[in-house]
Design a protein around this motif. Structure first.
Motif, mmCIF file in Angstrom:
data_model
loop_
_atom_site.group_PDB
_atom_site.id
_atom_site.type_symbol
_atom_site.label_atom_id
_atom_site.label_comp_id
_atom_site.label_asym_id
_atom_site.label_seq_id
_atom_site.Cartn_x
_atom_site.Cartn_y
_atom_site.Cartn_z
ATOM 1 N N LYS A 1 1.956 -3.586 -0.889
ATOM 2 C CA LYS A 1 1.352 -4.752 -0.247
ATOM 3 C C LYS A 1 0.254 -4.291 0.690
ATOM 4 O O LYS A 1 0.388 -3.292 1.375
ATOM 5 C CB LYS A 1 2.391 -5.558 0.520
ATOM 6 C CG LYS A 1 1.818 -6.829 1.105
ATOM 7 C CD LYS A 1 2.866 -7.887 1.232
ATOM 8 C CE LYS A 1 2.294 -9.164 1.801
ATOM 9 N NZ LYS A 1 1.400 -9.853 0.907
ATOM 10 N N ASN B 1 9.559 -7.109 -6.578
ATOM 11 C CA ASN B 1 8.650 -7.810 -5.672
ATOM 12 C C ASN B 1 9.028 -9.284 -5.617
ATOM 13 O O ASN B 1 8.915 -10.006 -6.606
ATOM 14 C CB ASN B 1 7.207 -7.650 -6.149
ATOM 15 C CG ASN B 1 6.201 -8.091 -5.115
ATOM 16 O OD1 ASN B 1 6.514 -8.870 -4.221
ATOM 17 N ND2 ASN B 1 4.995 -7.586 -5.235
ATOM 18 N N GLU C 1 7.571 -11.775 -4.200
ATOM 19 C CA GLU C 1 6.457 -12.690 -4.396
ATOM 20 C C GLU C 1 6.192 -12.909 -5.879
ATOM 21 O O GLU C 1 5.951 -14.040 -6.322
ATOM 22 C CB GLU C 1 5.208 -12.165 -3.698
ATOM 23 C CG GLU C 1 5.343 -12.139 -2.195
ATOM 24 C CD GLU C 1 4.170 -11.482 -1.497
ATOM 25 O OE1 GLU C 1 3.185 -11.132 -2.177
ATOM 26 O OE2 GLU C 1 4.258 -11.316 -0.275
#
Length: 180
Positions: free
Chosen positions: A38, A145, A147
């Motif tokens: 990120k 992840n 997201e």
């Protein structure tokens, strides 16, 4: 009178089996389940990675700075959790009128025969490490992840939105029922 601190700090311990690297505000966590990356360039805070902890410092002492430090803390802790154990979203295929079939083709999920439509509805799988598996009436989405996993689940769910019909009667679609 209470005095405000000069800046807010928050510390996050790094568990065993996880390596955290920082290069130009790009933080990478590597664990047994994979790696998560990120970019924190646009976050107005200082992030320092040491051998066994991560320290997050704000630039100011306002309420928004305090909130930002805690947001960065939760983002990095989700990255660590994802690289060790991963995230799983479960979706349920629901139909009453026409039997829906779901197929995974490459980086796309095809929902066929939705309300008898001839063309299939297509939604994207976000991220290379995100896996989508269809098991009967369930769709399992897993990956390190959060997201990417949650956005993939949202793409699949929103691709079966029904327009111009009463949603209390026409319940067909794919719905998220478990996050973990």
């Amino acid at each position: 009178m209470s005095t405000k601190p000069e800046y807010y700090t928050n510390e996050l311990p790094i568990p065993e089996g996880v390596t955290v690297k920082k290069e130009n505000n790009m933080i990478t966590t590597q664990g047994s389940n994979g790696s998560v990356q990120k970019d924190f360039t646009k976050m107005p805070a200082t992030i320092e990675v040491e051998s066994e902890k991560i320290t997050i410092k704000s630039y100011g002492n306002r309420k928004s700075d305090y909130a930002l430090v805690n947001t960065i803390h939760s983002l990095i802790s989700n990255m660590i959790k994802g690289s060790t154990s991963g995230f799983t979203y479960k979706l349920k295929i629901v139909f009453a009128h026409f039997p829906i079939s779901v197929k995974v083709k490459g980086q796309e999920v095809h929902i066929e025969n939705f309300f008898g439509e001839r063309s299939s509805r297509v939604s994207k799988i976000i991220g290379k490490e995100t896996k989508v598996v269809v098991q009967g009436d369930d769709i399992l989405i897993t990956g390190p992840n959060i997201e990417n996993v949650s956005q993939t689940a949202a793409n699949i769910e929103s691709s079966t939105k029904i327009k111009n019909k009463d949603s209390r009667v026409f319940l067909d679609g794919v719905y998220i029922y478990s996050k973990g």
